[in-house]
Design a protein around this motif. Structure first.
Motif, PDB file in Angstrom:
ATOM      1  N   PRO A 236     -10.434  -1.786  -9.565  1.00 36.98           N
ATOM      2  CA  PRO A 236     -10.327  -2.731  -8.446  1.00 36.98           C
ATOM      3  C   PRO A 236      -9.940  -4.139  -8.881  1.00 36.98           C
ATOM      4  CG  PRO A 236     -12.355  -1.436  -8.309  1.00 36.98           C
ATOM      5  CD  PRO A 236     -11.778  -1.181  -9.658  1.00 36.98           C
ATOM      6  N   SER A 237     -10.362  -4.554 -10.071  1.00 40.01           N
ATOM      7  CA  SER A 237     -10.049  -5.906 -10.538  1.00 40.01           C
ATOM      8  C   SER A 237      -8.551  -6.115 -10.677  1.00 40.01           C
ATOM      9  CB  SER A 237     -10.748  -6.166 -11.880  1.00 40.01           C
ATOM     10  OG  SER A 237     -12.152  -6.027 -11.751  1.00 40.01           O
TER      11      SER A 237
ATOM     12  N   ASN B  63      -5.187   1.081   3.211  1.00 40.27           N
ATOM     13  CA  ASN B  63      -4.688   1.337   1.860  1.00 40.27           C
ATOM     14  C   ASN B  63      -3.975   2.677   1.697  1.00 40.27           C
ATOM     15  OD1 ASN B  63      -5.701  -1.112   0.723  1.00 40.27           O
ATOM     16  ND2 ASN B  63      -7.744  -0.227   0.722  1.00 40.27           N
TER      17      ASN B  63
ATOM     18  N   THR C 159      -6.890  -6.185  -7.167  1.00 38.19           N
ATOM     19  CA  THR C 159      -7.154  -7.416  -6.415  1.00 38.19           C
ATOM     20  C   THR C 159      -6.087  -8.466  -6.709  1.00 38.19           C
ATOM     21  OG1 THR C 159      -9.526  -6.956  -6.488  1.00 38.19           O
ATOM     22  CG2 THR C 159      -8.868  -9.195  -5.930  1.00 38.19           C
TER      23      THR C 159
ATOM     24  N   GLY D 238      -3.337  -8.202  -4.378  1.00 42.09           N
ATOM     25  CA  GLY D 238      -3.715  -8.310  -2.970  1.00 42.09           C
ATOM     26  C   GLY D 238      -4.276  -7.074  -2.323  1.00 42.09           C
TER      27      GLY D 238
ATOM     28  N   ASN E 143     -10.573   1.438   5.849  1.00 49.78           N
ATOM     29  CA  ASN E 143     -10.144   1.373   4.450  1.00 49.78           C
ATOM     30  C   ASN E 143      -8.950   2.294   4.197  1.00 49.78           C
ATOM     31  OD1 ASN E 143     -10.213   0.743   1.662  1.00 49.78           O
ATOM     32  ND2 ASN E 143     -11.595   2.448   1.250  1.00 49.78           N
TER      33      ASN E 143
ATOM     34  N   SER F 292       0.831  -1.207   0.000  1.00 48.37           N
ATOM     35  CA  SER F 292       0.000   0.000   0.000  1.00 48.37           C
ATOM     36  C   SER F 292       0.862   1.251   0.000  1.00 48.37           C
ATOM     37  CB  SER F 292      -0.923   0.008   1.222  1.00 48.37           C
ATOM     38  OG  SER F 292      -1.814  -1.091   1.192  1.00 48.37           O
TER      39      SER F 292
ATOM     40  N   THR G 190      -7.366  -4.856  -1.342  1.00 43.90           N
ATOM     41  CA  THR G 190      -8.813  -4.928  -1.146  1.00 43.90           C
ATOM     42  C   THR G 190      -9.287  -3.644  -0.488  1.00 43.90           C
ATOM     43  OG1 THR G 190      -8.542  -6.025   1.003  1.00 43.90           O
ATOM     44  CG2 THR G 190      -8.801  -7.440  -0.944  1.00 43.90           C
ATOM     45  N   GLU G 191     -10.593  -3.418  -0.530  1.00 45.77           N
ATOM     46  CA  GLU G 191     -11.164  -2.221   0.075  1.00 45.77           C
ATOM     47  C   GLU G 191     -12.283  -2.590   1.034  1.00 45.77           C
ATOM     48  OE1 GLU G 191     -13.390   0.333  -2.517  1.00 45.77           O
ATOM     49  OE2 GLU G 191     -13.698  -1.263  -3.980  1.00 45.77           O
ATOM     50  N   ASN G 192     -12.451  -1.758   2.062  1.00 44.47           N
ATOM     51  CA  ASN G 192     -13.524  -1.937   3.033  1.00 44.47           C
ATOM     52  C   ASN G 192     -14.513  -0.797   2.821  1.00 44.47           C
ATOM     53  OD1 ASN G 192     -15.184  -2.267   5.264  1.00 44.47           O
ATOM     54  ND2 ASN G 192     -13.507  -2.812   6.629  1.00 44.47           N
TER      55      ASN G 192
END
Length: 259
Positions: free
Chosen positions: A143-144, A165, A147, A150, A161, A17, A152-154
């Motif tokens: 986002p794809s 990140n 991912t 590794g 989040n 990140s 991801t988002e909340n």
């Protein structure tokens, strides 16, 4: 990384990140460089990071959540609300401002902001820089693709989040939520059709026995002094405490956290 340091998020960032946030910052810097020069790009990025970091610091302090992309739709409301707060310059703000102001002074004293020869000789480099910055921004808003490495988002816990990140990457991931997609089969005609299934029934109750009751529901409002009588140097709820008399009935109640 001014935003991360000021919010206390820097030690919490995972290496991937942190790297992606640095790349995003460089992409923004490169985009500015492609239409100006390296000196203006560095200066404008530093000033922008400083202003954004301070704004995010006070947003976290008073709202408990970071600045989100859709906050742009409520800027006027934010300005009105901020007038009710006392803004204090903390030591964190003071120290971080020094790291922003010092490079700016150096740029003003020793750098030439406009070099005509630079624009004539390096237009090819600027074009490549602009293309690279656009490619980076497209990748980091997908986002794809993220991912796969590794990331991801909340969505429902934005504070977590941003801590997970970083500010720039989390903001890039949230950009897709700025435009709300229209639901399928949604139309005014469909709404009218649903309402027509219900009939309006007039009340048979005596209106004289029905007093006016005003209920204010605010999930962020609570009188903590009703739990423990602590003392503050400024009255927390002067208006609420001033409500009294025969026409006012006040009390406390327990409300479920499930909406």
């Amino acid at each position: 990384m001014f935003v991360e340091s000021l919010s206390g998020n820097f030690p919490k960032l995972a290496p991937i990140s942190l790297a992606l946030n640095i790349i995003l910052l460089l992409a923004i810097n490169t985009a500015i460089f492609s239409v100006t020069n390296i000196k203006i790009a560095a200066l404008s990025t530093g000033i922008f990071s400083g202003i954004l970091g301070i704004a995010n610091y006070y947003t976290l302090l008073y709202r408990g959540s970071p600045i989100l992309p859709w906050d742009v739709y409520s800027v006027n409301t934010a300005i009105d609300v901020m007038s009710y707060y006392n803004i204090y310059i903390t030591w964190e703000i003071f120290y971080h401002l020094l790291f922003i102001v010092f490079p700016i002074i150096i740029c003003f004293l020793f750098c030439k902001f406009f070099d005509k020869a630079f624009y004539k000789k390096r237009w090819g480099e600027k074009t490549y820089a602009f293309i690279i910055s656009i490619i980076c921004m497209v990748i980091f808003t997908n986002p794809s693709l993220l991912t796969i490495i590794g990331v991801t988002e909340n969505v429902y816990m934005q504070k977590d989040n941003y801590e997970q990140n970083g500010f720039l990457l989390a903001t890039a991931l949230n950009m897709k939520y700025l435009n709300v997609e229209k639901p399928d089969l949604f139309s005014e005609e469909k709404v009218t059709e649903i309402f027509e299934k219900y009939q309006v029934v007039e009340s048979t109750s005596n209106k004289e026995d029905m007093p006016h009751i005003v209920i204010i529901v605010n999930e962020s409002f609570a009188d903590l002094q009703s739990i423990y009588p602590f003392v503050t140097n400024t009255e927390v709820m002067p208006f609420i405490n001033s409500l009294s008399g025969n026409n006012v009935a006040k009390g406390t109640c327990y409300v479920s956290q499930n909406g």
